[in-house]
Design an enzyme around this catalytic site. Structure first.
Site, PDB file in Angstrom:
ATOM      1  N   ALA A 175       0.783  -1.236   0.000  1.00 47.67           N
ATOM      2  CA  ALA A 175       0.000   0.000   0.000  1.00 47.67           C
ATOM      3  C   ALA A 175       0.815   1.287   0.000  1.00 47.67           C
ATOM      4  CB  ALA A 175      -0.945   0.000   1.204  1.00 47.67           C
TER       5      ALA A 175
ATOM      6  N   PRO B  63       3.160   4.400  -0.777  1.00 44.24           N
ATOM      7  CA  PRO B  63       2.892   5.495   0.163  1.00 44.24           C
ATOM      8  C   PRO B  63       1.419   5.810   0.393  1.00 44.24           C
ATOM      9  CG  PRO B  63       3.529   6.386  -1.949  1.00 44.24           C
ATOM     10  CD  PRO B  63       3.648   4.903  -2.080  1.00 44.24           C
TER      11      PRO B  63
ATOM     12  N   ASP C 120      -0.337  -4.036  -6.448  1.00 49.01           N
ATOM     13  CA  ASP C 120       0.619  -3.148  -7.117  1.00 49.01           C
ATOM     14  C   ASP C 120       2.004  -3.492  -6.571  1.00 49.01           C
ATOM     15  OD1 ASP C 120       1.136  -0.819  -8.852  1.00 49.01           O
ATOM     16  OD2 ASP C 120       1.780   0.128  -6.999  1.00 49.01           O
TER      17      ASP C 120
ATOM     18  N   CYS D  40       4.803  -0.344 -12.402  1.00 50.23           N
ATOM     19  CA  CYS D  40       5.224   0.846 -13.149  1.00 50.23           C
ATOM     20  C   CYS D  40       6.437   0.487 -13.998  1.00 50.23           C
ATOM     21  CB  CYS D  40       5.511   2.025 -12.224  1.00 50.23           C
ATOM     22  SG  CYS D  40       6.656   1.672 -10.881  1.00 50.23           S
TER      23      CYS D  40
END
Length: 735
Positions: free
Chosen positions: A133, A135, A217, A270
Site C-alpha cells: 500500500a 505510500p 501493485d 510501473c
C-alpha cells in the site's frame, strides 16, 4: 525496442517523451464537500490564471481534465514542477494546491497511478486488500470509493506494507480521509496469513477472511518512471526485470489465494518489461489451472489510450553478448543449471496457451500516448476455488531437464509454481495451499524463518543451496538474518496488541462519555477502543475491523493502525469529570449525526469564516453579517461546554460530500476553535477562493515577493495535539 512493446513507427516519439519531464497531476476527492466547487474553480479561474503566465517567453499551456477520470475530477498540467519554480506568481497556484491537499480535497498523484483503483471497481460493501500500500495514493483512492455514499459503509480497506516505517507514514497519509473502515497491517505480502473473522450468524464458528477486491501493485524495477526519475537512465539494463519476477509471482499468487470466488484482483507495475508484466500474469494463470481468468476491460475507460498485452517476448541472458532466447527449450543446459540466471517462468507461454489465457487483455500505458508515465495493468477474476502448488525453482529446472520432450503439462503439473522463496529465506519450501485455507501460527512463523522443507525435495534443494552463491555458509547467514527479523517482529507485537483495547459497554469511561455528550442511541459505542492502558485517545473502528481484532492473535495480525480517533482526554480533574473529554477534530464529521441538536451550531458561511479566523477567544464580527445571533446562541452552552460548529450548506450552494464542521468550546460571549492553526488557515483559504476567486492566494504571493521572503514560510508544521493543547492553555488563561 526489440521486444516490440512500442510500434516501430512510434519509437522516436516514445524516446522523446521519455526524455521529457513528467507533467504534474492531481485528482479531486469525490467525498469532499468542496469537490464540485474545486473542479469549477479550476475550470473557471485557475486555467485562465495559468495561461496568463509565461515560461521562457511563451504562455503556459492550460491544465486539462483527464478524459477518462469520472466527473472531470482528474487534472494534469503539461509542465513539470521544475518548470514552475521559475515562475514566482505560479506559487499562488502551488500554495492553493498544498492547502487543498492538507484538508483532503485534493490528492497529488501521478496520472497512471490512478488507473489500478479505477479498474478495481471497489463498492461500499466490499472487503478490499491493498497488498503493497505505501505510500498510499492508490489506497486513499479506494477508501474514497467505499465511502462514496456513506461515512459508515459496510466494507473495509486493509492496507498492508512490509516495512513498518512506511506503515506509520501510510497512517499519516490516510489520516486526512477520516475513515473508521481502514486498518493498516505490517506483513510481507507474499506471506500474508489468512485472517479469521466472526461467524455470519450466532452459533457458528469463525470464518476465514477472503476479499472481494485486491489491489496487487507489486514492487518493480520502475523503468516506466524514467520521466519522474531520470537517474534511472544511468542504472537501467535489460537484466533488471528478472531480479523481482519471482517475488512478484509469489505476491500475486498469495493475493489470488486470499480472493473470494468471483472476486477481482488488479495486478499492476510501473514497469514496461514483459518479464515483470505478462510473464508474471502467465505464470499465475498457469498455476491457477483455469480457476483464474483475465477480464476484458477494453470497454472500460474508453478514452484511455492503451496497448494490448504481448503474446510473446524475448528473455536476455546476462552473458557479454546478452543473448536473447524466445523459448525455455532454446536455453543451453549449462545455463539452465546456474542458479538465479534464467527460470522457465521468464519465458512466454506457447501460442495456444497465450490465446487461451487471452494475454492481450493485459494493458500497457506508454508515455507518449497521453503524456504520462509508463504502466502495466492486468485485471484478474477468480472463477472457482483454486489450488496452488509452490515449489523451489531449481527442482523445477532439474525436472524439466530430465524430460524436455513432453509436449504439454498435465493438469496436475500446471499447479506447480516455479517461483523461489523470497531472497531473505534460506531454505526451499514446497507447499500445497488450498484456496482459503488458513495456515497455522506455527506455519506462518516457519515460513518467515525459511525452515520448512519436506523430505521429498530436500536432496535437490540442498544440493542447489550448497553449491550456488557461496554454499552453506552464506545460506546459514541468510537464515540468521531471517531469524533476527522474526525476533524484531516479536518484540513489537505486544506493543501493537496494546493499541487496540476494546471498551465494553459497561466501562466507566464509556458511561461518562455517554453522559457528557448525550449521544444518540444508534451510536455504536461497542466499537470504541483505546490505544493503551490510559484513556488519552478513544477511537472507533468498523464492525468488520473489530471482528478482525477479536478473532486474531496479535502475533498473527500485525496491525499498526486502525479506526478513527473520536474523543481526546484533555483534563484529569477528578472534580469535573463531565468535561474531561472532548470530541477530536479528526472524528467530528463522523460523530456529528449522533450529537444532540443542542450541541450542533449551524452557521452561515461569513460567520463560519469568522470563527476560523479568530485569533483570541472573543468572537470576531465579520465584515458582512451579524455576529449577535451567534452570541445569543452561545449563551445556551454551559461554561466549558463542547459543541460542533457546522457550515450551513444553504448559504454556500455546496451540495453533497461530507459535512464541514469544527470542534469548539464555548460559553457566554466567547468561543474557542479546537482546530490547529494550519487546518484553520487551509479551510479559510478554501472559503476565500469560493467567494473571492484567486485574490486571496495572489495577495499572499505578491506580499511575500515584495517582502523578499519565501512563499509559504508562515505555514507551520504543528501537529494536531500540540496546537490544540496550546489552545486549551490559552483558553484557561482567558477564563
Amino acid at each position: 525496442k526489440e521486444q516490440g512493446i512500442v510500434p516501430h513507427e512510434e519509437w522516436d516519439e516514445f524516446i522523446t517523451s521519455l526524455r521529457s519531464s513528467l507533467p504534474m497531476s492531481f485528482r479531486i476527492s469525490s467525498t469532499s464537500k468542496f469537490a464540485v466547487a474545486t473542479r469549477d474553480l479550476m475550470k473557471d479561474h485557475w486555467c485562465a490564471f495559468i495561461t496568463s503566465l509565461e515560461l521562457n517567453g511563451a504562455p503556459l499551456p492550460a491544465p486539462t481534465q483527464l478524459p477518462w477520470y469520472p466527473n472531470g475530477m482528474g487534472w494534469q498540467l503539461a509542465f513539470s514542477r521544475n518548470d514552475l519554480r521559475k515562475i514566482p506568481m505560479f506559487k499562488a497556484f502551488h500554495l492553493w494546491l498544498m492547502n487543498e491537499t492538507d484538508i483532503g480535497t485534493i490528492t497529488r498523484q501521478e496520472t497512471v497511478s490512478m488507473l489500478p483503483p479505477m479498474f478495481l471497481d471497489a463498492q461500499p460493501h466490499h472487503k478490499v486488500l491493498d497488498m503493497c500500500a505505501a505510500p498510499g495514493s492508490k489506497t486513499s483512492q479506494v477508501i474514497e470509493m467505499i465511502h462514496r455514499d456513506s461515512m459508515e459503509p459496510s466494507g473495509v480497506v486493509i492496507a498492508n506494507d512490509s516495512d513498518e516505517t512506511r506503515c506509520y507514514m501510510l497512517s499519516h497519509q490516510l489520516k486526512r480521509l477520516r475513515s473508521a473502515n481502514v486498518a493498516i497491517i505490517n506483513h510481507d505480502a507474499q506471506n500474508l496469513p489468512t485472517f479469521q473473522i466472526g461467524p455470519e450468524s450466532e452459533g457458528q464458528e469463525s470464518r476465514k477472511m477472503l476479499f472481494d477486491r485486491i489491489l496487487c501493485d507489486v514492487p518493480c524495477t520502475g523503468d516506466g518512471t524514467l520521466r519522474k526519475s531520470p537517474d534511472l537512465w544511468k542504472r537501467w539494463d535489460p537484466q533488471m526485470g528478472k531480479t523481482l519476477h519471482r517475488l512478484q509471482v509469489k505476491i500475486a499468487v498469495r493475493g489470488l489465494q486470499l480472493l473470494e470466488v468471483s472476486g477481482r484482483m488488479v495486478y499492476s507495475t510501473c514497469s514496461l518489461n514483459p518479464i515483470e508484466d505478462e510473464a508474471v500474469v502467465a505464470e499465475i494463470l498457469r498455476q491457477a489451472n483455469g480457476a483464474v481468468e483475465l477480464v476484458d476491460v477494453s470497454s472500460e475507460l474508453p478514452e484511455l489510450k492503451r496497448m494490448s498485452g504481448l503474446h510473446s517476448w524475448k528473455v536476455f541472458d546476462r552473458d557479454p553478448q546478452e543473448t536473447a532466447y524466445e523459448r525455455w527449450e532454446d536455453v543451453p543446459a549449462n545455463i539452465k543449471l546456474k542458479r538465479g540466471r534464467l527460470y522457465p517462468s521468464f519465458f512466454p507461454p506457447t501460442p495456444e496457451q497465450a490465446r487461451e489465457w487471452h494475454l492481450e487483455r493485459c494493458m500497457r500505458i506508454l508515455p507518449h500516448q497521453q503524456n504520462t508515465g509508463g504502466f502495466f495493468v492486468a485485471v484478474l477474476q477468480k472463477t472457482r476455488a483454486a489450488e496452488f502448488v509452490i515449489a523451489h525453482p531449481l527442482a523445477v529446472v532439474e525436472e524439466s531437464m530430465e524430460d524436455e520432450s513432453k509436449p504439454a503439462e498435465t493438469a496436475d503439473d500446471t499447479n506447480k509454481d516455479t517461483t523461489p522463496e523470497p531472497v531473505e529465506s534460506s531454505a526451499a519450501v514446497v507447499e500445497t495451499t488450498e484456496e482459503g485455507s488458513g495456515n497455522t501460527e506455527k506455519e506462518d512463523q516457519d515460513k518467515a524463518e525459511g525452515v520448512r522443507e519436506p523430505d521429498a525435495k530436500k536432496h535437490k534443494s540442498e544440493g542447489g543451496r550448497g553449491s550456488g552463491r557461496g554454499g552453506r555458509g552464506r545460506g546459514r547467514g541468510r537464515a540468521a538474518k531471517a531469524a533476527e527479523a522474526v525476533e524484531r517482529r516479536k518484540s513489537g507485537r505486544q506493543r501493537r496488541a496494546e493499541q487496540f483495547n476494546l471498551l465494553p459497554s459497561d466501562d466507566a469511561v464509556v458511561k461518562q462519555l455517554k453522559e457528557t455528550f448525550e449521544w444518540d442511541e444508534s451510536f455504536k459505542s461497542e466499537l470504541l477502543f483505546k490505544g493503551s492502558d490510559a484513556y488519552t485517545n478513544i477511537s472507533i473502528m468498523s464492525p468488520l475491523i473489530k471482528s478482525l481484532v477479536e478473532n486474531n492473535d496479535p502475533s498473527r495480525l500485525r496491525m499498526c493502525n486502525a479506526g478513527l480517533k473520536i474523543f481526546k482526554q484533555y483534563s484529569r480533574n477528578q472534580q469535573d469529570t463531565r468535561h474531561q473529554f472532548r470530541v477530536c477534530q479528526e472524528g467530528a464529521e463522523f460523530f456529528l449525526p449522533y450529537l444532540p441538536k443542542s450541541r450542533q451550531l449551524y452557521l452561515p458561511a461569513p460567520l463560519f469564516l469568522a470563527l476560523l479566523q479568530q485569533t483570541d477567544h472573543n468572537l470576531v464580527t465579520p465584515a458582512e453579517g451579524d455576529a449577535e445571533l451567534l452570541r445569543q446562541q452561545l449563551i445556551t452552552f454551559q461554561k466549558g461546554g463542547y459543541f460542533l460548529a457546522v457550515l450551513d450548506d444553504s448559504t454556500t450552494g455546496l451540495q453533497g460530500g461530507l459535512p464541514v464542521c469544527v470542534v469548539c468550546r464555548g460559553g457566554k460571549g466567547f468561543v474557542n476553535v479546537m482546530v490547529n492553526k494550519k487546518e484553520r488557515e487551509c479551510l479559510a483559504g478554501t472559503f476565500y477562493t469560493l467567494s473571492r476567486g484567486l485574490d486571496y492566494y495572489k495577495e499572499i504571493v505578491a506580499k511575500a515577493v515584495a517582502e523578499g521572503r519565501p512563499i509559504g514560510e508562515e505555514r507551520q508544521n504543528d501537529d494536531d495535539d500540540a496546537s490544540e493543547g496550546k489552545s486549551e492553555s490559552e483558553h484557561d488563561n482567558a477564563e
